[in-house]
Structures are given as C-alpha cells and as structure tokens.
Design an enzyme around this catalytic site. Structure first.
Site, short mmCIF file in Angstrom:
data_model
loop_
_atom_site.label_atom_id
_atom_site.label_comp_id
_atom_site.label_asym_id
_atom_site.label_seq_id
_atom_site.Cartn_x
_atom_site.Cartn_y
_atom_site.Cartn_z
N GLY A 35 38.45 35.69 19.39
CA GLY A 35 38.29 36.52 20.59
C GLY A 35 39.44 37.46 20.85
N ARG A 92 39.74 47.80 44.58
CA ARG A 92 39.25 47.27 45.87
C ARG A 92 40.07 46.08 46.34
NH1 ARG A 92 33.03 46.54 44.56
NH2 ARG A 92 33.92 46.12 42.52
N GLN A 93 40.77 45.45 45.40
CA GLN A 93 41.60 44.30 45.82
C GLN A 93 42.96 44.83 46.24
OE1 GLN A 93 41.19 40.92 43.13
NE2 GLN A 93 39.25 41.80 42.47
N LYS A 188 28.96 47.91 57.81
CA LYS A 188 28.70 46.83 56.85
C LYS A 188 29.61 45.63 57.12
CE LYS A 188 30.21 46.98 52.34
NZ LYS A 188 30.23 47.53 50.99
N ASP A 215 27.27 56.32 47.87
CA ASP A 215 28.41 55.41 47.89
C ASP A 215 29.24 55.65 46.63
OD1 ASP A 215 30.07 53.53 48.95
OD2 ASP A 215 28.72 51.82 48.71
C1 R5P Z 1 33.07 49.17 49.07
O1 R5P Z 1 33.13 49.38 50.27
C2 R5P Z 1 32.42 50.14 48.14
O2 R5P Z 1 32.39 51.41 48.71
C3 R5P Z 1 31.01 49.73 47.74
O3 R5P Z 1 30.18 49.79 48.87
C4 R5P Z 1 30.98 48.37 47.17
O4 R5P Z 1 31.98 48.22 46.24
C5 R5P Z 1 29.64 48.07 46.56
O5 R5P Z 1 29.63 46.78 46.06
P1 R5P Z 1 28.26 46.04 45.82
O6 R5P Z 1 27.40 46.95 45.02
O7 R5P Z 1 28.65 44.80 45.06
O8 R5P Z 1 27.66 45.71 47.14
#
Ligand code: R5P
Length: 287
Positions: A35, A92-93, A188, A215
């Site tokens: 791997g 995102r993290q 959300k 998005d």
């Molecule tokens: C986060 O706020 C991003 O803008 C996307 O909405 C998010 O990453 C989408 O993730 P998923 O498709 O897993 O819901």
C-alpha cells in the site's frame, strides 16, 4: 514552465498546459504491494518552474502524493514549485469543534508550506477570512463564480437562487446579486457529518420558480438533499443544483438528488459526470 498532472488531476492539468502552451508530463504513481506509494517524474525538472496539479479528492492519498512529489521536485533541481489544488480538502476543519479534535486545516497547511506558491479554487473559507491563516507560503485564492454566472445566464431565463446555509453566501448570494436574481439563504443545522436540517427563515415566494441551489462543496450531498426536500414543499417549477466541488461521496443520497432535480452541474475541480463548468482558463490565467 512544466505542468505535472498528478494522479487525480491529469486531465485538467493537460488542458491547462495546452491552454498556456506549456510542457506537460504525467507523474507516475503506483502502489507497492503493502500500500505504500511510489512516485516518479518522467520529465527533466532541472531549473524549471514546476507546477503540480492535484485535487484533494480522495483526500489522504492525494495529499501524500503531493508531499512526496513536491520534495522530490526540489531534490531534482526544480527552480520553483507551485502547487495547484483545484479542491482543497480539510479546510472545513477550521476549529476544534469538540475537545480533543485536530484542527486539521492548520496541520495540512504546515505540511504544504514548503511549496513556493499554492493556488486553489473556492476554498471553504468560513471562520478563516483568508488562506494566510492556513498557509505561510504565497497563495492565490481563485473563484469560479464568474464561470457559474456565465453558465446560468446561458441556460436559465429568470432563476431564483437558493443557498443552503449562511456559509454559502460567498457563492449563492454573490452570484445572485451579480445576475440580479432573487435569492434565499436558508438556515442549516448540522448534527453529524451525515445528518443535517435546513429551514427557510423568512417568507419567500418559491412557487412556480426555477430554483437553482448553489453551494461550494457537495460532499455527502445531505445538505443539498435536505434543501431540495424543503424547497419542494413550496411547489417550485423546477429545482437545479450547482456545486463548485462535486464529491458525491454518498451514492444513495446522490441518486435521490438526481431524481429530484432538473440538472446537476459542477465545475471540473473534481472529475465527475456533472462537471460541465470548466476551470481550465481560470487556472491557466493564474499561472
Ligand atoms: C459547508 O457549509 C459547505 O458549504 C457544504 O454545505 C457542505 O460541505 C456540504 O456537505 P454535505 O454534502 O456532506 O452535506
């Protein structure tokens, strides 16, 4: 200038090279039986400005590949090494959401700081205001917004734009304002990577409208699916989805999105069958 197509972005890298009439070479990537990754440059790198193109999906092996490739390019005498990351994973993290968690984006930043420049497209900057909070090397933050606007203007007469959450304003709201379309940004709540809820906060008229949900990242697709289900209750004429980075990691969710939409379109930062918006020119101009 020498453009190197790494394993997940060969097609895009080749197009960029063609666009700017630069030399192109694909990085050879293989796996040892256990791997471990094996990489090999096929072109001569000495004294050249080398551009590695690699999107970070799938994230982990793609990352290791560019770390191996970047260091090797230095050892082989490249004059300058730039890294083009069409989709920047891990961004995102951006905070420790729970005690003990890694702030992965910062760590990835440290791993990649040895590149002379990092170029990426629509990174998910939310709590970070700029890429300088992630990387200490030179960065370029490109956006596909204009390409999306052009795409919408060609295909839709009077659409209504919907952003699934407050974080989508950089894309949904800005695009809507520029093309003078009505816009609604939903609220959300994310309970886990796979469980999200969205709701419309204000009274907005969706009935009989051609809705386009915009998005940045479609990862599992749950955010988009919940948005579709919510909007459907308001009887729109049609629902389309535009994402910048199309991952579609959850096949069941993807199928549900597909069945409930007029079309799905993404850019080609990640290769997928809905990648109708081409970022070649955007990358080429930045080089
Ligand atoms: C986060 O706020 C991003 O803008 C996307 O909405 C998010 O990453 C989408 O993730 P998923 O498709 O897993 O819901």
């Amino acid at each position: 200038m020498l453009i190197i197509g790494c394993s997940n972005s060969r097609k895009l890298a080749k197009k960029v090279a063609k666009n700017i009439k630069a030399e192109y070479s694909a990085l050879t990537v293989k796996k040892f039986p256990d791997g471990e990754l094996y990489i090999k440059f096929e072109a001569d790198l000495k004294n050249k400005e080398v551009i590695l193109v690699q999107t970070l999906y799938p994230a982990n092996e793609s990352l290791l590949e560019i770390i191996l490739a970047g260091h090797t390019a230095k050892e082989l005498g490249a004059k300058k090494i730039k890294l083009v990351i069409p989709y920047l994973a891990y961004i995102r993290q951006d905070k420790r959401f729970n005690p003990g968690e890694a702030v992965s984006s910062k760590i990835i930043g440290k791993l990649l700081n040895f590149f002379d420049e990092i170029i990426t497209i629509d990174p998910h900057l939310h709590r970070y205001k700029s890429l300088n909070e992630v990387f200490h090397t030179k960065t370029k933050n490109l956006t596909a917004n204009q390409l999306i606007m052009d795409y919408i203007s060609k295909k839709y007469k009077k659409p209504m734009i919907v952003g699934p959450d407050e974080e989508s304003y950089q894309w949904a709201k800005q695009i809507a304002e520029k093309i003078k379309a009505d816009v609604a940004i939903l609220k959300k709540t994310r309970y886990s990577p796979k469980k999200v809820k969205v709701k419309i906060e204000s009274k907005i008229e969706i009935k009989n409208k051609e809705v386009i949900i915009i998005d940045d990242i479609i990862s599992t697709g749950k955010t988009i699916l919940k948005t579709i289900e919510h909007i459907k209750k308001n009887n729109p004429k049609s629902i389309s989805v535009i994402g910048i980075h199309g991952i579609f990691a959850d096949k069941i969710t993807y199928e549900k999105i597909r069945k409930n939409t007029k079309e799905i379109a993404t850019t080609n930062t990640i290769s997928n069958k809905h990648a109708k918006i081409d970022v070649t020119g955007l990358i080429a101009n930045s080089l």
